[in-house]
Scaffold this motif. Structure first.
Motif, PDB file in Angstrom:
ATOM      1  N   SER A  29     -23.132  26.017 -23.166  1.00 23.12           N
ATOM      2  CA  SER A  29     -24.080  27.081 -22.838  1.00 23.12           C
ATOM      3  C   SER A  29     -23.536  28.483 -23.120  1.00 23.12           C
ATOM      4  O   SER A  29     -24.286  29.456 -23.058  1.00 23.12           O
ATOM      5  N   MET A  30     -22.276  28.601 -23.441  1.00 28.11           N
ATOM      6  CA  MET A  30     -21.669  29.899 -23.703  1.00 28.11           C
ATOM      7  C   MET A  30     -21.794  30.330 -25.164  1.00 28.11           C
ATOM      8  O   MET A  30     -21.422  31.447 -25.512  1.00 28.11           O
ATOM      9  N   TYR A  31     -22.279  29.432 -26.022  1.00 25.24           N
ATOM     10  CA  TYR A  31     -22.187  29.677 -27.461  1.00 25.24           C
ATOM     11  C   TYR A  31     -23.543  29.605 -28.162  1.00 25.24           C
ATOM     12  O   TYR A  31     -24.335  28.686 -27.926  1.00 25.24           O
ATOM     13  N   SER A  32     -23.770  30.571 -29.042  1.00 28.55           N
ATOM     14  CA  SER A  32     -24.939  30.528 -29.899  1.00 28.55           C
ATOM     15  C   SER A  32     -24.783  29.385 -30.899  1.00 28.55           C
ATOM     16  O   SER A  32     -23.657  29.033 -31.279  1.00 28.55           O
ATOM     17  N   MET A  33     -25.923  28.845 -31.302  1.00 28.50           N
ATOM     18  CA  MET A  33     -25.915  27.685 -32.190  1.00 28.50           C
ATOM     19  C   MET A  33     -26.903  27.893 -33.335  1.00 28.50           C
ATOM     20  O   MET A  33     -27.805  28.739 -33.241  1.00 28.50           O
ATOM     21  N   GLY A  34     -26.748  27.105 -34.373  1.00 28.81           N
ATOM     22  CA  GLY A  34     -27.683  27.278 -35.469  1.00 28.81           C
ATOM     23  C   GLY A  34     -27.626  26.152 -36.476  1.00 28.81           C
ATOM     24  O   GLY A  34     -26.855  25.198 -36.323  1.00 28.81           O
ATOM     25  N   CYS A  95     -25.118  21.650 -38.769  1.00 31.68           N
ATOM     26  CA  CYS A  95     -25.108  22.284 -37.459  1.00 31.68           C
ATOM     27  C   CYS A  95     -23.927  23.252 -37.407  1.00 31.68           C
ATOM     28  O   CYS A  95     -22.861  22.959 -37.954  1.00 31.68           O
ATOM     29  N   ALA A  96     -24.131  24.384 -36.752  1.00 34.04           N
ATOM     30  CA  ALA A  96     -23.078  25.387 -36.659  1.00 34.04           C
ATOM     31  C   ALA A  96     -23.005  25.938 -35.250  1.00 34.04           C
ATOM     32  O   ALA A  96     -24.032  26.085 -34.576  1.00 34.04           O
ATOM     33  N   ALA A  97     -21.800  26.249 -34.820  1.00 36.59           N
ATOM     34  CA  ALA A  97     -21.580  26.799 -33.487  1.00 36.59           C
ATOM     35  C   ALA A  97     -20.762  28.078 -33.591  1.00 36.59           C
ATOM     36  O   ALA A  97     -19.749  28.124 -34.308  1.00 36.59           O
ATOM     37  N   ASP A  98     -21.208  29.094 -32.903  1.00 36.43           N
ATOM     38  CA  ASP A  98     -20.492  30.363 -32.900  1.00 36.43           C
ATOM     39  C   ASP A  98     -19.067  30.153 -32.399  1.00 36.43           C
ATOM     40  O   ASP A  98     -18.840  29.398 -31.453  1.00 36.43           O
ATOM     41  N   GLN A  99     -18.143  30.826 -33.030  1.00 40.72           N
ATOM     42  CA  GLN A  99     -16.751  30.693 -32.599  1.00 40.72           C
ATOM     43  C   GLN A  99     -16.484  31.459 -31.310  1.00 40.72           C
ATOM     44  O   GLN A  99     -15.538  31.146 -30.589  1.00 40.72           O
ATOM     45  N   ASN A 100     -17.298  32.458 -31.038  1.00 42.24           N
ATOM     46  CA  ASN A 100     -17.037  33.342 -29.900  1.00 42.24           C
ATOM     47  C   ASN A 100     -18.079  33.152 -28.804  1.00 42.24           C
ATOM     48  O   ASN A 100     -19.268  33.035 -29.092  1.00 42.24           O
ATOM     49  N   PRO A 101     -17.658  33.140 -27.568  1.00 38.56           N
ATOM     50  CA  PRO A 101     -18.603  32.978 -26.464  1.00 38.56           C
ATOM     51  C   PRO A 101     -19.485  34.208 -26.289  1.00 38.56           C
ATOM     52  O   PRO A 101     -19.054  35.332 -26.572  1.00 38.56           O
ATOM     53  N   TYR A 102     -20.694  33.961 -25.862  1.00 39.75           N
ATOM     54  CA  TYR A 102     -21.656  35.032 -25.580  1.00 39.75           C
ATOM     55  C   TYR A 102     -21.844  35.970 -26.772  1.00 39.75           C
ATOM     56  O   TYR A 102     -22.063  37.167 -26.593  1.00 39.75           O
ATOM     57  N   GLY A 103     -21.756  35.412 -27.962  1.00 41.47           N
ATOM     58  CA  GLY A 103     -21.876  36.238 -29.159  1.00 41.47           C
ATOM     59  C   GLY A 103     -23.319  36.592 -29.470  1.00 41.47           C
ATOM     60  O   GLY A 103     -24.232  35.791 -29.265  1.00 41.47           O
ATOM     61  N   ASN A 104     -23.500  37.794 -29.984  1.00 40.02           N
ATOM     62  CA  ASN A 104     -24.817  38.244 -30.426  1.00 40.02           C
ATOM     63  C   ASN A 104     -24.795  38.635 -31.899  1.00 40.02           C
ATOM     64  O   ASN A 104     -25.586  39.470 -32.336  1.00 40.02           O
ATOM     65  N   THR A 105     -23.894  38.029 -32.648  1.00 42.74           N
ATOM     66  CA  THR A 105     -23.755  38.377 -34.062  1.00 42.74           C
ATOM     67  C   THR A 105     -24.478  37.397 -34.969  1.00 42.74           C
ATOM     68  O   THR A 105     -24.313  37.437 -36.177  1.00 42.74           O
ATOM     69  N   TRP A 106     -25.260  36.519 -34.365  1.00 44.70           N
ATOM     70  CA  TRP A 106     -26.053  35.578 -35.137  1.00 44.70           C
ATOM     71  C   TRP A 106     -25.204  34.759 -36.108  1.00 44.70           C
ATOM     72  O   TRP A 106     -25.464  34.678 -37.300  1.00 44.70           O
ATOM     73  N   LEU A 107     -24.196  34.139 -35.514  1.00 45.54           N
ATOM     74  CA  LEU A 107     -23.370  33.160 -36.224  1.00 45.54           C
ATOM     75  C   LEU A 107     -22.606  33.759 -37.407  1.00 45.54           C
ATOM     76  O   LEU A 107     -22.541  33.169 -38.486  1.00 45.54           O
ATOM     77  N   ALA A 108     -22.009  34.895 -37.183  1.00 42.62           N
ATOM     78  CA  ALA A 108     -21.185  35.498 -38.233  1.00 42.62           C
ATOM     79  C   ALA A 108     -19.930  34.667 -38.512  1.00 42.62           C
ATOM     80  O   ALA A 108     -19.454  34.607 -39.637  1.00 42.62           O
TER      81      ALA A 108
END
Length: 122
Positions: A29-34, A95-108
């Motif tokens: 739940s801490m990570y953006s996904m895409g 499937c991709a997962a943000d490396q950083n928690p609570y990120g708002n960089t849209w999976l940079a």
């Protein structure tokens, strides 16, 4: 983090298909996904993303209005509902997962799962 994508296959144009990705190894739940995709001979491209909070989503113009991304934090899964797919949606979907928690960089910066093949027949 481990990402397991599934649900790919052969679908007729105008049909529907649902991809899912199960994540493990950290607090989901801490990570953006895409989702990204790569067609033969083309570069990998962005498809859709959902923020860690689930409060916002973003889509590639080519899939907007047809695909829907969602997440279930209780099940540690992210899904991509593909409605009215077109032959040009044929690709390997990742499937991709943000490396950083609570990120708002849209999976940079992301971790990648293995791909699942989607083939849309005309």
């Amino acid at each position: 983090v481990q990402l397991q994508a599934y649900g790919g296959g052969l679908v007729q144009a105008g049909g529907s298909l649902r991809l899912s990705c199960a994540a493990s190894g950290r607090t989901f739940s801490m990570y953006s996904m895409g989702w990204f995709r790569q067609a033969p001979g083309k570069e990998r491209e962005f498809v859709a993303a959902i923020l860690w909070s689930g409060s916002s989503t973003r889509y590639a113009e080519s899939v907007k209005g047809r695909f829907t991304i969602s997440r279930d934090n209780a099940k540690n899964t992210v899904a991509l509902q593909m409605n009215s797919p077109k032959p040009e949606d044929t690709a390997v979907y990742y499937c991709a997962a943000d490396q950083n928690p609570y990120g708002n960089t849209w999976l940079a910066n992301v971790y990648w799962g293995q791909g699942t093949q989607v083939t849309v027949s005309s």
